[in-house]
Scaffold this motif. Sequence first.
Motif, PDB file in Angstrom:
ATOM      1  N   GLU A 244       0.823  -1.212   0.000  1.00 33.47           N
ATOM      2  CA  GLU A 244       0.000   0.000   0.000  1.00 33.47           C
ATOM      3  C   GLU A 244       0.860   1.265   0.000  1.00 33.47           C
ATOM      4  OE1 GLU A 244      -4.190   1.221   2.067  1.00 33.47           O
ATOM      5  OE2 GLU A 244      -2.682   0.333   3.355  1.00 33.47           O
ATOM      6  N   MET A 245       0.499   2.201  -0.881  1.00 32.93           N
ATOM      7  CA  MET A 245       1.252   3.463  -0.958  1.00 32.93           C
ATOM      8  C   MET A 245       0.674   4.472   0.034  1.00 32.93           C
ATOM      9  SD  MET A 245       1.930   4.068  -5.021  1.00 32.93           S
ATOM     10  CE  MET A 245       0.389   3.537  -5.752  1.00 32.93           C
ATOM     11  N   PRO A 246       1.527   5.356   0.569  1.00 38.52           N
ATOM     12  CA  PRO A 246       1.013   6.398   1.466  1.00 38.52           C
ATOM     13  C   PRO A 246       0.368   7.517   0.649  1.00 38.52           C
ATOM     14  CG  PRO A 246       3.390   6.603   1.244  1.00 38.52           C
ATOM     15  CD  PRO A 246       2.984   5.446   0.387  1.00 38.52           C
ATOM     16  N   THR A 247      -0.940   7.526   0.582  1.00 33.81           N
ATOM     17  CA  THR A 247      -1.628   8.509  -0.262  1.00 33.81           C
ATOM     18  C   THR A 247      -2.264   9.606   0.568  1.00 33.81           C
ATOM     19  OG1 THR A 247      -3.424   6.916  -0.269  1.00 33.81           O
ATOM     20  CG2 THR A 247      -2.108   7.065  -2.264  1.00 33.81           C
ATOM     21  N   ASN A 248      -1.828   9.759   1.823  1.00 31.81           N
ATOM     22  CA  ASN A 248      -2.447  10.780   2.671  1.00 31.81           C
ATOM     23  C   ASN A 248      -1.834  12.150   2.420  1.00 31.81           C
ATOM     24  OD1 ASN A 248      -0.063   9.817   3.786  1.00 31.81           O
ATOM     25  ND2 ASN A 248      -0.682  10.296   5.873  1.00 31.81           N
ATOM     26  N   ASN A 249      -1.932  12.605   1.172  1.00 37.14           N
ATOM     27  CA  ASN A 249      -1.541  13.972   0.807  1.00 37.14           C
ATOM     28  C   ASN A 249      -2.434  14.460  -0.331  1.00 37.14           C
ATOM     29  OD1 ASN A 249      -0.243  12.041  -0.872  1.00 37.14           O
ATOM     30  ND2 ASN A 249       1.148  13.613  -1.640  1.00 37.14           N
ATOM     31  N   PHE A 250      -3.553  15.079   0.053  1.00 39.26           N
ATOM     32  CA  PHE A 250      -4.517  15.552  -0.955  1.00 39.26           C
ATOM     33  C   PHE A 250      -3.955  16.720  -1.763  1.00 39.26           C
ATOM     34  CE2 PHE A 250      -8.328  14.178   1.922  1.00 39.26           C
ATOM     35  CZ  PHE A 250      -8.024  12.853   1.683  1.00 39.26           C
ATOM     36  N   ILE A 251      -3.105  17.522  -1.104  1.00 37.94           N
ATOM     37  CA  ILE A 251      -2.531  18.672  -1.814  1.00 37.94           C
ATOM     38  C   ILE A 251      -1.262  18.213  -2.517  1.00 37.94           C
ATOM     39  CG2 ILE A 251      -1.672  21.048  -1.587  1.00 37.94           C
ATOM     40  CD1 ILE A 251      -4.600  20.563  -0.619  1.00 37.94           C
ATOM     41  N   ARG A 333       5.758   9.805  -7.182  1.00 34.47           N
ATOM     42  CA  ARG A 333       6.685  10.022  -6.057  1.00 34.47           C
ATOM     43  C   ARG A 333       7.325   8.695  -5.624  1.00 34.47           C
ATOM     44  NH1 ARG A 333       6.401  14.756  -2.702  1.00 34.47           N
ATOM     45  NH2 ARG A 333       4.848  16.265  -3.394  1.00 34.47           N
ATOM     46  N   ASP A 353      -7.643   5.945  -2.644  1.00 37.38           N
ATOM     47  CA  ASP A 353      -7.826   7.173  -1.865  1.00 37.38           C
ATOM     48  C   ASP A 353      -8.520   8.236  -2.712  1.00 37.38           C
ATOM     49  OD1 ASP A 353      -7.716   8.881   0.324  1.00 37.38           O
ATOM     50  OD2 ASP A 353      -5.610   8.447   0.747  1.00 37.38           O
ATOM     51  N   ARG A 354      -8.794   9.362  -2.047  1.00 38.48           N
ATOM     52  CA  ARG A 354      -9.579  10.410  -2.683  1.00 38.48           C
ATOM     53  C   ARG A 354      -8.790  11.175  -3.734  1.00 38.48           C
ATOM     54  NH1 ARG A 354     -14.031  12.504   1.281  1.00 38.48           N
ATOM     55  NH2 ARG A 354     -13.792  11.014   2.965  1.00 38.48           N
TER      56      ARG A 354
ATOM     57  N   ASN B 372       2.781  -5.132   2.026  1.00 39.49           N
ATOM     58  CA  ASN B 372       2.700  -4.438   3.311  1.00 39.49           C
ATOM     59  C   ASN B 372       1.549  -3.450   3.266  1.00 39.49           C
ATOM     60  OD1 ASN B 372       5.017  -5.368   4.893  1.00 39.49           O
ATOM     61  ND2 ASN B 372       6.186  -4.543   3.173  1.00 39.49           N
ATOM     62  N   PHE B 374      -0.068   0.135   4.535  1.00 37.15           N
ATOM     63  CA  PHE B 374       0.380   1.430   5.042  1.00 37.15           C
ATOM     64  C   PHE B 374      -0.093   1.489   6.503  1.00 37.15           C
ATOM     65  CE2 PHE B 374      -0.528   6.186   5.190  1.00 37.15           C
ATOM     66  CZ  PHE B 374       0.784   6.537   5.398  1.00 37.15           C
ATOM     67  N   ASP B 462      -9.269  11.833   6.558  1.00 34.32           N
ATOM     68  CA  ASP B 462      -8.242  12.871   6.608  1.00 34.32           C
ATOM     69  C   ASP B 462      -8.841  14.274   6.559  1.00 34.32           C
ATOM     70  OD1 ASP B 462      -6.257  11.041   6.764  1.00 34.32           O
ATOM     71  OD2 ASP B 462      -5.588  11.214   4.687  1.00 34.32           O
ATOM     72  N   VAL B 472       4.746  20.944  -0.255  1.00 33.50           N
ATOM     73  CA  VAL B 472       3.609  21.614  -0.876  1.00 33.50           C
ATOM     74  C   VAL B 472       2.969  22.624   0.082  1.00 33.50           C
ATOM     75  CG1 VAL B 472       3.111  19.695  -2.433  1.00 33.50           C
ATOM     76  CG2 VAL B 472       2.016  19.777  -0.185  1.00 33.50           C
ATOM     77  N   ASN B 476      -2.002  16.202   5.239  1.00 31.68           N
ATOM     78  CA  ASN B 476      -3.225  15.565   5.728  1.00 31.68           C
ATOM     79  C   ASN B 476      -3.033  15.209   7.196  1.00 31.68           C
ATOM     80  OD1 ASN B 476      -3.899  15.600   3.045  1.00 31.68           O
ATOM     81  ND2 ASN B 476      -4.745  13.522   3.060  1.00 31.68           N
TER      82      ASN B 476
END
Lengths: 470, 571
Positions: A244-251, A333, A353-354, B372, B374, B462, B472, B476
Amino acid sequence: MADTGVLELLRLIEKADDGVDSVDAASRLGVDHQVVVGAVKSLQSLGDIISAEQRSSKHWELTEEGSEIAKQGSYEARVFSAVPLEGLAQSDLMKLPFGKIGFSKAMSNRWIKVDKAQEGGPRVYRSVDSVVDQVREKLLLLQKGSGSQLEDKDKNELKKRKLLSEVTVKSYWIGKGNSFSTTITKQETELTPEMIASGSWKEKKFKPYNFEAMGVAPDCGHLHPLMKVRTQFRQIFLEMGFTEMPTNNFIESSFWNFDSLFQPQQHPARDQHDTFFLSDPALSHEFPQDYLERVKRVHSEGGYGSQGYMYDWKIEEAQKNILRTHTTAVSARMLYKLAQQEKFTPVKYFSIDRVFRNETLDATHLAEFHQIEGVVADYGLTLGDLMGILHQFFTKLGLKKWVEVGNSGVFRPEMLLPMGLPEDVSVIAWGLSLERPTMIKYGINNIRELVGHKVNLQMVYDGPICRLDS
Amino acid sequence: LLDFTFRRMLLSDEEFDELCFEFGLELDEITSEKEIISKEQGDCKASEASDIILYKIDVPANRYDLLCLEGLVRGLQVFKNKLEAPRYRRVRPASGEPQKLIITKETAAVRPHAVAAVLRNITFTQERYDSFIELQEKLHQNICRKRSLVAIGTHDLDTISGPFTFTAKPPAQICFKPLNQTKEYTAAELMTLYKTDSHLRHYLHIIEDKPVYPVIHDRNGIVLSMPPIINGDHSKINLKTKNVFIECTAMDLTKAKIVLDMMVTMFSEYCSQPFSLFHVNSRELAYRTETLSSDFINRKVGINESTEKIAQLLTKMCLKSTATGAGDEIEVEIPPTRSDVIHACDIMEDAAIAYGFNNIVRTTPRTYTVANQFPLNKLTELLRQDLAAAGFTEALNFALCSQEDIADKLGKKIEDTKAIHISNPKTAEFQVARTTLLPGLLKTIAANRKMPLPLKLFEISDVVLKDQKKDVGARNSRRFCAVYYSKSPGFEVIHGLLDRTMQLLEVKPGSTDGYHIRAAEDSTFFPGRCAEIFARGQSVGRLGVLHPDVITRFELTMPCSALEMDLEPFL
């Protein structure tokens, strides 16, 4: 007591060959009909002891006035007996409670006559020696239940005089059931701790449950249907060995969202009409500088075997902050990070994710939705590999026609080589929205019923578990 | 993807669908003008319309050569080996010198590039003419980015005389009779005139604020066009036009060349010398050669075909290819119509289309990896299950909302929220990204007021906060929020949920290593009914009974208690 009359009723049924009507039974047992009905119901709950078929019948019943007449005689008969042989003053007769009606009826029956020439007012005399009070006799017959001897004309006449009324009676035709018996044991409703302790449950009979009724709804919380589907998609990817990729960056900066993916700066997707731009914080400032230079070069001049787009690439455009339009920005990234490793290692990545689009909204489009993405990077991957892995993925989903719900492809060398990935590494990827398969799965037509505050909570409460492949 | 509509060919619908698929296109819809109008405006308006069958085809966004019937039919015929790919030739006029387009340095200030060509001895019919105009419009909307990058002007060459000059002048000095007008206007007047034009007003902004406007005129000063707004009326083309002068002015020279090549290659088949055209002082209409190996194609596609077979496949796709004989080398000629082919991987894709995607054997990548999760998502997944088991129902709200939702309605100031702001929201619903999950849950309750009480909802999702430390400038933050809505505030219920959550997170009650709550002031909550949550010495969130003003602003009527906390400290 619900059991009143039960045993008596059973004995009665035992004697009757074809069964007995409950009204009949009531009169024979000398109890109210309701008592028999109660006995029938309690016997029914005990199993197949009796058979009871509901039926309705009409019968005649005396009104209150009718009963009084049956007892005291008709008004005209009472007038007749009130008049002595020597006669009675009409004014005195009229003072009697039944006087008025009795007088006119007796007159029309010609039982009495009036002499108006008498001194002291009109005077009434008998005009026959004796009378037969037929009204009373008829009512008595009806009261005894022998109304069948009367003609309909008579009954209607009495009904018109409000002495008789026709009532509908609901009754049961009661017969023997398959397990008919005249002895019954009292049934228990529930098993109790005392019965378990004493062992008395062994001797007792228990009232059967009504399995037709619904149970009591449990007091519980519920997971959101879209999130349940998300869990299943995560599960599928994990089963297939995807990390799973860390996608917790909406901006995201335009650089990572577009430029790094070799999306030219004049591309329509980068238009104000398609992408949400930020006014605060408006720009990104930190980029891997040498990578940025390579991206700039491949856009504006080409290289890595590419003609490039041959335009004036501007850092100002790449700096613009946006709400990411796809999770592929995160894939970029991650692939860049992978390329910075000393030695390349194959990877399989996924994310759900969103993402955000500044689009026109309708029944199936919102400004934000969840993107599902899978990425595989390895040496020598082929289009056959892409199609093969897609097939495996969509088979797990139970979706046969997957072409219509997703997009897939091979990342371009103009994207991968500036990152520093080895030349013979290929990256295959596919994506789809989470909402679309969920709407198909649950038969939801308007996306607002599923996502956002206008959600129908009843739908959430009633939702089934999610098994995508069934 | 672009919609493309054209008339029925001599194939059944199924055969045509199949052909499109083989060619890498998707047949989107089979319809008619009548059906389209009837769907959009009702049956009564459609009665007059044509019921000739139309095909709507999805064309890949960069395949400009498939945007008109001429190009699509040509492509399909080559694909079915019914036609050899035409070779487009640049020729000089039989008599006289080639036309010249002089570009003056003034154009640098507004629209620096221009290219032009001439289609000679063309024969238009109504259908061809319509297709010509339609292609121009489609290119304008797509690659030309609504004329901002490139604008196309077409003129009847026989009404004007070269050499032509592309220059830029102050608006007051430009004066001409524009297309379909009866008198002359200055450029400044035109800009006012077109302010109300439903079509042209969308293009005015491209040059409006510039000190000079671009203009093309002939040797006698006759204005051909004022790109990217309008052409002159003098040189307008019609069905009888024989020689067409096409100019493309642009901000981007590469795109100008692509657009011009597209216009001329698509319509040169109607010239007396088919597929020949006259480029004006330019080296364009370039054929490019790429050399690659059949091994490259085989490896990338996952097939095993001979060099000759692959060359044949590519030739079917209008990429004329030959096996050179040197090993497995193939020389591929990329025609000017295929501006989308910029790398060998594009050639590989065409080879795969020609081979047929359905003929490629599906294989499984041998990539061995260990999966894995997250960690933050793993925690979220596990916690959600147990919060539902605790009797709370999961809600799912939008990440974008109005400023009012996260500030005014909660009794806060927007400046204090750390919210990121969107510069181009279409409505107030998309002004900011949420900084708290609470408004979403309260809106969910408001939309479900008919449901039996109590309502117990939660969300783990989030929020977005400005953060200078990030590249940036924002990050979140994973939050957990829960609300209890009933006839009594139920603080003890929400407090109990906090205790349960801490139990699930293995944090014991206690003031140093554990968690505790302490009275706090917060304008969102009822005075004296709010507490701050501390876990392992760190403030992680708040809980309390909502302020009656907050309840009212969210159109609610019952008391409500709420809890919101950060989850990331518990990783």
